[in-house]
Design a protein around this motif. Structure first.
Motif, PDB file in Angstrom:
ATOM      1  N   GLN A  11      91.185 -21.630  25.137  1.00 52.28           N
ATOM      2  CA  GLN A  11      90.593 -22.504  26.160  1.00 52.28           C
ATOM      3  C   GLN A  11      91.403 -23.768  26.411  1.00 52.28           C
ATOM      4  N   ALA A  99      84.373 -18.572  35.390  1.00 49.81           N
ATOM      5  CA  ALA A  99      85.301 -19.424  34.633  1.00 49.81           C
ATOM      6  C   ALA A  99      85.708 -20.621  35.476  1.00 49.81           C
ATOM      7  N   LYS A 128      84.150 -20.473  28.814  1.00 46.53           N
ATOM      8  CA  LYS A 128      84.989 -20.054  29.944  1.00 46.53           C
ATOM      9  C   LYS A 128      85.537 -21.228  30.754  1.00 46.53           C
ATOM     10  N   HIS A 129      85.698 -22.359  30.102  1.00 50.21           N
ATOM     11  CA  HIS A 129      86.402 -23.489  30.697  1.00 50.21           C
ATOM     12  C   HIS A 129      87.774 -23.574  30.032  1.00 50.21           C
ATOM     13  N   PHE A 130      88.829 -23.546  30.852  1.00 46.71           N
ATOM     14  CA  PHE A 130      90.192 -23.498  30.344  1.00 46.71           C
ATOM     15  C   PHE A 130      90.945 -24.755  30.785  1.00 46.71           C
TER      16      PHE A 130
END
Length: 316
Positions: A11, A99, A128-130
């Motif tokens: 991430q 995402a 799902k945060h990158f």
């Protein structure tokens, strides 16, 4: 080195390497792949996702492209600042994808207050945060950022036909500073020429004191005197880069092909190791900010480094 793709991406990732348009495009494409892989509507094609990303219209890809990244005022939270990201974007769910991708194309420009505000976000990112942070080398980021990220590298594999034949220009081409050379062609050309001329006469002894001082500090400061402190810092890093690479080549004892156009064959390995550590500390110090965004005094930073570095340069 970890190979990052849309299916296995951690991430928070620091991407080292050439700060070039090609690298920026690779990060954008990785973000595009992640968003498409996690799309909410199966009918959304890869072509549609790519079009939205490359037209800067995808609501779930946030890209910081400026030279600096500020925290922003708490009241107004202007776009392009960390407070706008944290108050106007991150609290809400992604829209077209499950995402969200946040790219810092010049993470070295994140200012102290902005960095501090980001630590919690990077340490415990929402599912799902990158977060992708692009830098020439992870060493220029503070440990508080590095400890929260996986460090990787984007390999662009330039074709031999596209590389300059000249060893010095080929070195800079591969060393991650092409964008700086393209932005300041006249100044960097003069700095390279002065460095080449001085290196032809280096004796690897105490006689080199003035020559090294001139090419590592005096000339870059003169050439970039009218630029911002941020640009001057990049110039000082640019000036020391061949010596940093040459010392690392000295430590490898030939196990990897030499990249640097300068060969420090006489300095003992133990001295080379210490000298390399001093340069790393110097590069970090150039990025240090105090009292908010105020940088440390560049002259004090340089001479603090130089009087530790030079006795190792002339060691036998």
């Amino acid at each position: 080195m970890l190979r990052i793709n849309a299916e296995n991406s951690p991430q928070t990732v620091i991407f080292e390497g050439d700060m070039s348009p090609e690298k920026a495009a690779e990060l954008r494409q990785l973000g595009c792949d992640i968003l498409h892989l996690n799309r909410r509507e199966e009918s959304d094609s890869a072509a549609l996702t790519s079009q939205l990303v490359h037209e800067n219209r995808h609501p779930d890809l946030i890209e910081f492209t400026g030279e600096t990244v500020l925290i922003g005022s708490e009241k107004d939270t202007p776009p392009g600042t960390i407070r706008h990201l944290q108050k106007k974007i991150l609290p809400y769910a992604p829209w077209k994808s499950k995402a969200r991708v946040v790219i810092f194309q010049n993470a070295a420009g994140i200012k102290d207050e902005a960095e501090t505000a980001m630590l919690k976000t990077l340490e415990e990112p929402a599912p799902k945060h990158f977060y992708f942070l692009s830098v020439p080398t992870a060493e220029i980021l503070k440990e508080t950022i590095r400890s929260r990220a996986v460090i990787s590298r984007i390999h662009l594999s330039p074709s031999p036909q596209g590389l300059p034949a000249d060893s010095w220009l080929r070195f800079y081409h591969l060393a991650g500073v092409r964008d700086f050379m393209l932005q300041y062609p006249e100044a960097t050309e003069k700095l390279i020429a002065e460095t080449r001329a001085a290196c032809d006469t280096l004796a690897y002894s105490n006689d080199d004191f003035l020559a090294l001082e001139r090419i590592l500090y005096s000339i870059p400061r003169q050439l970039f005197d009218k630029e911002t402190v941020t640009v001057q810092t990049r110039a000082l890093k640019f000036a020391v880069l061949p010596f940093f690479a040459a010392l690392r080549d000295r430590l490898t004892e030939g196990h990897v092909p030499p990249l640097a156009p300068l060969v420090l064959s006489r300095i003992p390995v133990a001295a080379a190791l210490k000298a390399t550590d001093h340069i790393r500390a110097y590069l970090r110090s150039l990025e240090t900010r105090i009292f908010g965004n105020r940088p440390l005094n560049q002259q004090a930073v340089f001479y603090s480094f130089y009087f530790r570095f030079f006795p190792l340069w002339s060691a036998r």
